[in-house]
Write a protein that holds these residues in place. Structure first.
Motif, PDB file in Angstrom:
ATOM      1  N   ILE A 159      -2.201 -23.568 -11.912  1.00  0.00           N
ATOM      2  CA  ILE A 159      -2.999 -22.972 -12.990  1.00  0.00           C
ATOM      3  C   ILE A 159      -2.660 -23.579 -14.346  1.00  0.00           C
ATOM      4  O   ILE A 159      -3.555 -23.971 -15.102  1.00  0.00           O
ATOM      5  N   ILE A 160      -1.377 -23.678 -14.680  1.00  0.00           N
ATOM      6  CA  ILE A 160      -0.986 -24.114 -16.022  1.00  0.00           C
ATOM      7  C   ILE A 160      -1.367 -25.571 -16.289  1.00  0.00           C
ATOM      8  O   ILE A 160      -2.037 -25.866 -17.301  1.00  0.00           O
ATOM      9  N   PRO A 161      -0.996 -26.541 -15.418  1.00  0.00           N
ATOM     10  CA  PRO A 161      -1.435 -27.924 -15.705  1.00  0.00           C
ATOM     11  C   PRO A 161      -2.953 -28.072 -15.686  1.00  0.00           C
ATOM     12  O   PRO A 161      -3.518 -28.838 -16.473  1.00  0.00           O
ATOM     13  N   GLY A 162      -3.622 -27.326 -14.815  1.00  0.00           N
ATOM     14  CA  GLY A 162      -5.070 -27.443 -14.747  1.00  0.00           C
ATOM     15  C   GLY A 162      -5.790 -26.845 -15.933  1.00  0.00           C
ATOM     16  O   GLY A 162      -6.958 -27.170 -16.191  1.00  0.00           O
ATOM     17  N   ALA A 163      -5.124 -25.955 -16.657  1.00  0.00           N
ATOM     18  CA  ALA A 163      -5.758 -25.300 -17.805  1.00  0.00           C
ATOM     19  C   ALA A 163      -5.780 -26.191 -19.041  1.00  0.00           C
ATOM     20  O   ALA A 163      -6.501 -25.893 -19.998  1.00  0.00           O
ATOM     21  N   ILE A 164      -5.002 -27.266 -19.054  1.00  0.00           N
ATOM     22  CA  ILE A 164      -4.978 -28.181 -20.199  1.00  0.00           C
ATOM     23  C   ILE A 164      -5.981 -29.291 -19.907  1.00  0.00           C
ATOM     24  O   ILE A 164      -5.679 -30.274 -19.235  1.00  0.00           O
ATOM     25  N   SER A 165      -7.184 -29.110 -20.401  1.00  0.00           N
ATOM     26  CA  SER A 165      -8.284 -30.026 -20.100  1.00  0.00           C
ATOM     27  C   SER A 165      -8.720 -30.754 -21.358  1.00  0.00           C
ATOM     28  O   SER A 165      -9.270 -30.141 -22.285  1.00  0.00           O
ATOM     29  N   ALA A 166      -8.494 -32.075 -21.401  1.00  0.00           N
ATOM     30  CA  ALA A 166      -8.947 -32.867 -22.550  1.00  0.00           C
ATOM     31  C   ALA A 166     -10.468 -32.874 -22.626  1.00  0.00           C
ATOM     32  O   ALA A 166     -11.053 -32.792 -23.713  1.00  0.00           O
ATOM     33  N   PHE A 167     -11.117 -32.948 -21.471  1.00  0.00           N
ATOM     34  CA  PHE A 167     -12.587 -32.904 -21.468  1.00  0.00           C
ATOM     35  C   PHE A 167     -13.089 -31.572 -22.002  1.00  0.00           C
ATOM     36  O   PHE A 167     -14.060 -31.523 -22.770  1.00  0.00           O
ATOM     37  N   GLY A 168     -12.444 -30.479 -21.604  1.00  0.00           N
ATOM     38  CA  GLY A 168     -12.861 -29.167 -22.077  1.00  0.00           C
ATOM     39  C   GLY A 168     -12.721 -29.038 -23.586  1.00  0.00           C
ATOM     40  O   GLY A 168     -13.603 -28.494 -24.260  1.00  0.00           O
ATOM     41  N   CYS A 169     -11.619 -29.557 -24.126  1.00  0.00           N
ATOM     42  CA  CYS A 169     -11.420 -29.506 -25.580  1.00  0.00           C
ATOM     43  C   CYS A 169     -12.484 -30.328 -26.299  1.00  0.00           C
ATOM     44  O   CYS A 169     -13.049 -29.898 -27.315  1.00  0.00           O
ATOM     45  N   PHE A 170     -12.761 -31.526 -25.794  1.00  0.00           N
ATOM     46  CA  PHE A 170     -13.800 -32.370 -26.400  1.00  0.00           C
ATOM     47  C   PHE A 170     -15.169 -31.706 -26.284  1.00  0.00           C
ATOM     48  O   PHE A 170     -15.956 -31.702 -27.237  1.00  0.00           O
ATOM     49  N   PHE A 171     -15.448 -31.139 -25.142  1.00  0.00           N
ATOM     50  CA  PHE A 171     -16.738 -30.487 -24.902  1.00  0.00           C
ATOM     51  C   PHE A 171     -16.950 -29.316 -25.861  1.00  0.00           C
ATOM     52  O   PHE A 171     -18.021 -29.178 -26.470  1.00  0.00           O
ATOM     53  N   MET A 172     -15.942 -28.487 -26.033  1.00  0.00           N
ATOM     54  CA  MET A 172     -16.073 -27.342 -26.924  1.00  0.00           C
ATOM     55  C   MET A 172     -16.105 -27.786 -28.389  1.00  0.00           C
ATOM     56  O   MET A 172     -16.798 -27.180 -29.211  1.00  0.00           O
ATOM     57  N   ARG A 173     -15.374 -28.823 -28.727  1.00  0.00           N
ATOM     58  CA  ARG A 173     -15.437 -29.338 -30.099  1.00  0.00           C
ATOM     59  C   ARG A 173     -16.838 -29.801 -30.433  1.00  0.00           C
ATOM     60  O   ARG A 173     -17.363 -29.513 -31.520  1.00  0.00           O
ATOM     61  N   GLN A 174     -17.483 -30.518 -29.520  1.00  0.00           N
ATOM     62  CA  GLN A 174     -18.843 -30.988 -29.763  1.00  0.00           C
ATOM     63  C   GLN A 174     -19.811 -29.821 -29.930  1.00  0.00           C
ATOM     64  O   GLN A 174     -20.728 -29.883 -30.740  1.00  0.00           O
ATOM     65  N   SER A 175     -19.613 -28.772 -29.165  1.00  0.00           N
ATOM     66  CA  SER A 175     -20.496 -27.615 -29.275  1.00  0.00           C
ATOM     67  C   SER A 175     -20.259 -26.857 -30.570  1.00  0.00           C
ATOM     68  O   SER A 175     -21.202 -26.434 -31.250  1.00  0.00           O
ATOM     69  N   MET A 176     -18.995 -26.694 -30.949  1.00  0.00           N
ATOM     70  CA  MET A 176     -18.675 -25.900 -32.132  1.00  0.00           C
ATOM     71  C   MET A 176     -18.963 -26.619 -33.433  1.00  0.00           C
ATOM     72  O   MET A 176     -18.947 -26.002 -34.499  1.00  0.00           O
ATOM     73  N   LEU A 177     -19.211 -27.918 -33.377  1.00  0.00           N
ATOM     74  CA  LEU A 177     -19.655 -28.617 -34.569  1.00  0.00           C
ATOM     75  C   LEU A 177     -20.992 -28.082 -35.063  1.00  0.00           C
ATOM     76  O   LEU A 177     -21.324 -28.196 -36.251  1.00  0.00           O
ATOM     77  N   ALA A 178     -21.781 -27.501 -34.142  1.00  0.00           N
ATOM     78  CA  ALA A 178     -23.103 -26.988 -34.506  1.00  0.00           C
ATOM     79  C   ALA A 178     -23.035 -25.624 -35.182  1.00  0.00           C
ATOM     80  O   ALA A 178     -24.054 -25.142 -35.677  1.00  0.00           O
ATOM     81  N   VAL A 179     -21.878 -24.977 -35.176  1.00  0.00           N
ATOM     82  CA  VAL A 179     -21.743 -23.687 -35.868  1.00  0.00           C
ATOM     83  C   VAL A 179     -21.829 -23.927 -37.373  1.00  0.00           C
ATOM     84  O   VAL A 179     -21.048 -24.712 -37.912  1.00  0.00           O
ATOM     85  N   PRO A 180     -22.752 -23.300 -38.090  1.00  0.00           N
ATOM     86  CA  PRO A 180     -22.913 -23.560 -39.534  1.00  0.00           C
ATOM     87  C   PRO A 180     -21.649 -23.236 -40.322  1.00  0.00           C
ATOM     88  O   PRO A 180     -21.057 -22.161 -40.152  1.00  0.00           O
ATOM     89  N   ASN A 181     -21.249 -24.164 -41.162  1.00  0.00           N
ATOM     90  CA  ASN A 181     -20.081 -23.916 -42.012  1.00  0.00           C
ATOM     91  C   ASN A 181     -20.323 -22.787 -43.003  1.00  0.00           C
ATOM     92  O   ASN A 181     -19.385 -22.132 -43.467  1.00  0.00           O
ATOM     93  N   GLU A 182     -21.600 -22.550 -43.342  1.00  0.00           N
ATOM     94  CA  GLU A 182     -21.922 -21.474 -44.278  1.00  0.00           C
ATOM     95  C   GLU A 182     -21.513 -20.115 -43.721  1.00  0.00           C
ATOM     96  O   GLU A 182     -21.061 -19.234 -44.469  1.00  0.00           O
TER      97      GLU A 182
END
Length: 291
Positions: A159-182
């Motif tokens: 569980i612990i090694p599998g929970a550290i996902s570089a793809f998951g972090c990149f994927f969520m970063r790309q999605s959260m860029l769309a959240v308005p800074n305002e």
């Protein structure tokens, strides 16, 4: 833009029979692809009701000549392997790993998307670079680490090694860029804490990406074979892929039981896709936002 309009104009002027032929070829191709993809699943289902002798009978038939539930009975009563226990093990590991991955990926992705700090770009490049490393490259060092902290034959090692996902972090970063800074700035002005902004604004607006990532992580954990095979030692701790692999013996292979176990293992996946197909289809393009 002009070329697109020209293609549409030519398509509108094309004869009706030509468009009908094009649609026919498309539908025929889709039917052929569906048959090629679906045939192995159909054979897996029908083969689970066959004995080993019937599975290798010639000519090959999809419909069992003498249907039997013997494979399911032997599989579920634990006469060969504790399949129900191993099935529950896989479910626990997949759910736990999915939840922990969503938490880690969403927090890291939110940090990269909405915060500025020293070394941000360099750290993000290092994160992306880790995507190029195959798992086999880190398998031995990771195994030695599990030995040193005495996590062998425990679910923590999966569980612990599998929970550290570089793809998951990149994927969520790309999605959260769309959240308005305002929205983020307005929440700070209203006195919201960083955690409150993430919990009340970031996560709700990224729920589509979370659902897609959850399915991807669950599928990967549910079907994982190599790493559980390396770290798990006892039959009762095995996940279902490792447990089914033990049915392959030196002198006998229980193909009927393997097909039955594989079919039962597809049921949670089918349930997830049927229940969440609309959300998954609506969010397939998540991650295409330029950073």
């Amino acid at each position: 833009m002009t070329s697109v309009l020209q293609r549409r104009y030519r398509a509108q002027r094309s004869p009706h029979w030509q468009r009908a032929i094009e649609r026919t070829f498309i539908y025929v191709g889709l039917v052929i692809a569906a048959v090629l993809v679906g045939a192995p699943f159909v054979y897996m289902f029908t083969g689970s009701f066959k004995l080993n002798a019937d599975i290798f009978s010639y000519p090959l038939t999809f419909v069992p000549r003498n249907p039997t539930l013997d494979n399911y009975v032997r599989l579920l009563n634990g006469s060969e392997i504790p399949y129900t226990r191993q099935f529950a093990n896989s479910l626990f590991v997949a759910v736990a790993q999915t939840l922990l991955t969503l938490f880690v990926a969403s927090t890291v992705g939110w940090g990269f998307a909405k915060y500025e700090f020293a070394g941000k770009q360099a750290l993000f490049l290092v994160l992306l670079a880790t995507l190029t490393f195959p798992f086999q490259l880190v398998l031995v060092p990771l195994f030695l680490m599990m030995v040193s902290i005495r996590w062998l034959d425990t679910y923590w090692a999966i569980i612990i090694p599998g929970a550290i996902s570089a793809f998951g972090c990149f994927f969520m970063r790309q999605s959260m860029l769309a959240v308005p800074n305002e929205l983020v700035d307005a929440a700070r002005i209203d006195g919201a804490s960083d955690w409150g902004i993430f919990w009340r604004i970031g996560l709700p607006l990224a729920r589509g990406a979370l659902s897609v990532l959850a399915v991807l992580v669950f599928l990967g954990s549910w079907n994982d074979y190599l790493w559980p095979l390396v770290v798990l030692r006892t039959t009762e701790m095995f996940t279902y892929p490792v447990g089914l692999a033990t049915l392959v013996g030196l002198y006998k292979v229980e193909y009927g039981m393997i097909l039955a176990g594989a079919f039962l293992a597809t049921l949670p996946i089918l349930t997830i896709f049927i229940a969440g197909r609309n959300m998954l289809l609506d969010n397939l393009t998540i991650g295409a936002i330029k950073g």
